[in-house]
Write an enzyme that holds these catalytic residues in place. Structure first.
Site, short mmCIF file in Angstrom:
data_model
loop_
_atom_site.label_atom_id
_atom_site.label_comp_id
_atom_site.label_asym_id
_atom_site.label_seq_id
_atom_site.Cartn_x
_atom_site.Cartn_y
_atom_site.Cartn_z
N ARG A 62 75.47 1.54 38.17
CA ARG A 62 74.74 1.42 39.43
C ARG A 62 73.93 0.13 39.46
O ARG A 62 73.12 -0.13 38.56
CB ARG A 62 73.82 2.62 39.60
CG ARG A 62 72.84 2.54 40.77
CD ARG A 62 71.98 3.79 40.81
NE ARG A 62 70.93 3.75 41.82
CZ ARG A 62 69.62 3.83 41.54
NH1 ARG A 62 69.21 3.93 40.28
NH2 ARG A 62 68.74 3.81 42.51
N ARG A 103 55.60 1.77 54.68
CA ARG A 103 54.40 1.61 53.86
C ARG A 103 53.16 1.40 54.73
O ARG A 103 53.23 0.90 55.85
CB ARG A 103 54.56 0.42 52.91
CG ARG A 103 55.71 0.57 51.92
CD ARG A 103 55.72 -0.56 50.90
NE ARG A 103 56.85 -0.45 50.00
CZ ARG A 103 56.87 0.33 48.92
NH1 ARG A 103 55.81 1.07 48.62
NH2 ARG A 103 57.94 0.37 48.14
N LYS A 244 73.18 9.08 50.27
CA LYS A 244 72.10 9.62 49.44
C LYS A 244 71.31 10.63 50.27
O LYS A 244 70.74 10.28 51.31
CB LYS A 244 71.19 8.49 48.95
CG LYS A 244 71.87 7.54 47.98
CD LYS A 244 71.00 6.35 47.66
CE LYS A 244 69.75 6.72 46.90
NZ LYS A 244 68.94 5.51 46.56
N THR A 302 68.18 11.59 39.43
CA THR A 302 66.72 11.52 39.30
C THR A 302 66.16 12.43 38.21
O THR A 302 66.32 13.64 38.25
CB THR A 302 65.98 11.84 40.63
OG1 THR A 302 66.64 11.18 41.71
CG2 THR A 302 64.54 11.36 40.55
#
Length: 501
Positions: A62, A103, A244, A302
């Site tokens: 990846r 953000r 994803k 993860t």
């Protein structure tokens, strides 16, 4: 026919039909069906490290475009192709696009302290914030809010409840958290943010990755099917496209997202920010089952072996986590920080490899995995694949050899989760590398057969050369006529491996 490596006109080497010793070919066969994806980073991007990772068991590498420069990724790409030449096994390369990063702005003093029930206004003002207000330069978030909405900041460490919202502001109160600093991430659990999953940076990174020749492209922040449709249109068949799943909104639209996806990833990190902890295992089960029913490769990602970023051994809980994903029948498991920035990247791959092999040697594993067995579509190819799986259960069958052009027939065979090894023979290097992600497949390059005799001869030869069949054992062959026509699986044949001189 034997094997050798030839250079393409694009400056990259490829595995091509032509002479490899039998022993060398056998060594490149995995002893497990589940696959390993490893992330490249500062701890692993040197060519020697990449080759060692491939030998240790990595099937797909990846490239994380959230970090590193284009030069870094180009160097890693070249090193991976070099490792592929060295181990003589197709290796997949996955380009993981960053996606939009929502953000906060900045604070005048870099951070503020928070108290329960403290009011905090968020707005579009770019002036540095204080303990009563701070900028959030994302009008699309404000448009998705209403009284009662939650905002999760800094990976969920700070939780704000919305009391009032407008097109350019929201008034919130602090529910949890004691400190907030500059530029922390913002998530809106349960909300669909009206923005594209592809940013300007993603479009630049995508064009670069496709020029390199990556095999898979992963899209972050997928919320709806149209996100994947946009990616598929841009990629235009030059790579396989992977969604994803890291937003609750994506779970609500999972079936339609899968309609446009060649693969899917259970991205538990970001999913765990917006979902309650007890919901993440359920989401994982839901995604894995849906993908398996479709025959779409699914990666569980993860914190698989997170402690191995600093420790040479995993925790017992991590080992169980890896094992459970294998019992579910996931196609692949992914290592992130463990191989990208950890102290023990090789050891992490070796540990994952050993856990996978141990689970697959458990007599209970086939039954537990088969509990998630996919239903069949009412098409001839599925009927033939189901018959092949049944025939493969005979004790005298050593392996299955599938002839495939685009990979479709091989993926259908993998969806059935046969316990015998499956060799996927293809004339396309791109197809072979994409299939490196798929459960149980041993992708190999071979010439396109011209006759039925070629099919039988090539299948038996590759099965024996890969160490998967011994003289006298039965080889099950799945192919289609006319040869080379995509999706034309209509031939099931039995052959026996003769004595090879």
């Amino acid at each position: 026919r034997c094997h050798r490596m030839l250079s393409t006109g694009h400056g990259q080497d490829e595995i091509r039909p032509g002479c490899v010793e039998k022993e060398e070919s056998a060594r490149m066969t995995r002893a497990r069906r589940a696959r390993i994806v490893a992330t490249i980073g500062p701890a692993s991007r040197e060519p020697g490290q990449i080759k060692a990772l491939a030998k240790a068991g990595v099937d797909v590498f990846r490239l994380n475009f959230s970090h590193g420069s284009h030069d870094d990724h180009a160097a890693a790409f070249k090193a991976i192709r070099g490792a592929e030449l060295a181990i003589r096994r197709p290796l997949g390369i996955l380009a993981d696009l960053q996606g939009p990063k929502l953000r906060l702005g900045r604070f005048a003093d870099c951070s503020i302290s928070l108290q329960p029930d403290q009011p905090l206004r968020l707005d579009l003002d770019t002036t540095p914030g204080n303990d009563s207000r701070v900028g959030m330069p994302h009008p699309e978030i404000f448009r998705a809010l209403q009284p009662g909405s939650l905002l999760l900041l800094d990976d969920g460490k700070v939780r704000l409840r919305v009391e009032k919202a407008g097109d350019d502001f929201c008034e919130t109160v602090v529910e949890a958290g004691d400190r907030l600093s500059d530029r922390k991430g913002v998530a809106v659990p349960g909300g669909t943010i009206p923005i594209s999953a592809l940013t300007d940076k993603d479009l630049e990174d995508l064009a670069f990755a496709l020029r390199l020749g990556v095999d898979w492209v992963a899209l972050s922040f997928v919320q709806r099917a149209s996100d994947m449709a946009e990616l598929k249109k841009l990629v235009a068949g030059r790579a396989a496209c992977l969604a994803k799943i890291e937003k609750p909104a994506a779970l609500e639209h999972l079936d339609s997202i899968l309609d446009y996806s060649d693969g899917v990833m259970v991205a538990r990190g970001d999913l765990g920010v917006e979902c309650l902890p007890e919901e993440v295992p359920v989401a994982q089960k839901t995604i894995v089952r849906a993908a398996r029913n479709r025959g779409v490769p699914v990666i569980v990602a993860t914190q698989m072996l997170e402690s191995m970023t600093a420790s040479p051994a995993p925790t017992r809980a991590e080992a169980s986590d890896v094992a459970n994903a294998v019992y579910e029948g996931a196609d692949a498991l992914m290592l992130s920080a463990e191989t990208a920035a950890g102290k023990y990247p090789i050891e992490a791959v070796q540990v994952m490899d050993r856990i996978m092999e141990r689970v697959e040697s458990d007599p209970r594993w086939p039954g537990l995995m088969d509990a998630e067995h996919a239903g069949m579509d009412d098409v001839d190819a599925d009927a033939l694949v189901a018959a092949a799986r049944k025939a493969a259960e005979a004790a005298s069958t050593a392996c299955v050899v599938v002839f495939t052009t685009t990979g479709g027939t091989a993926r259908r065979m993998a969806r059935e989760r046969p316990l015998q090894p499956v060799v996927a023979l293809t004339p396309s290097p791109d197809t072979a590398r994409r299939l490196a992600l798929v459960w149980g497949l041993e992708p190999r390059l071979g010439q396109q057969p011209a006759t039925l005799e070629d099919v039988t001869e090539d299948a038996v030869r590759h099965a024996v050369d890969a160490g998967l069949a011994s003289p006298g054992q039965r080889v099950l062959i799945l192919a289609g006529t006319p040869f080379g026509a995509p999706g034309a699986a209509n031939l099931l044949r039995l052959a026996h491996a003769p004595s090879i001189r």
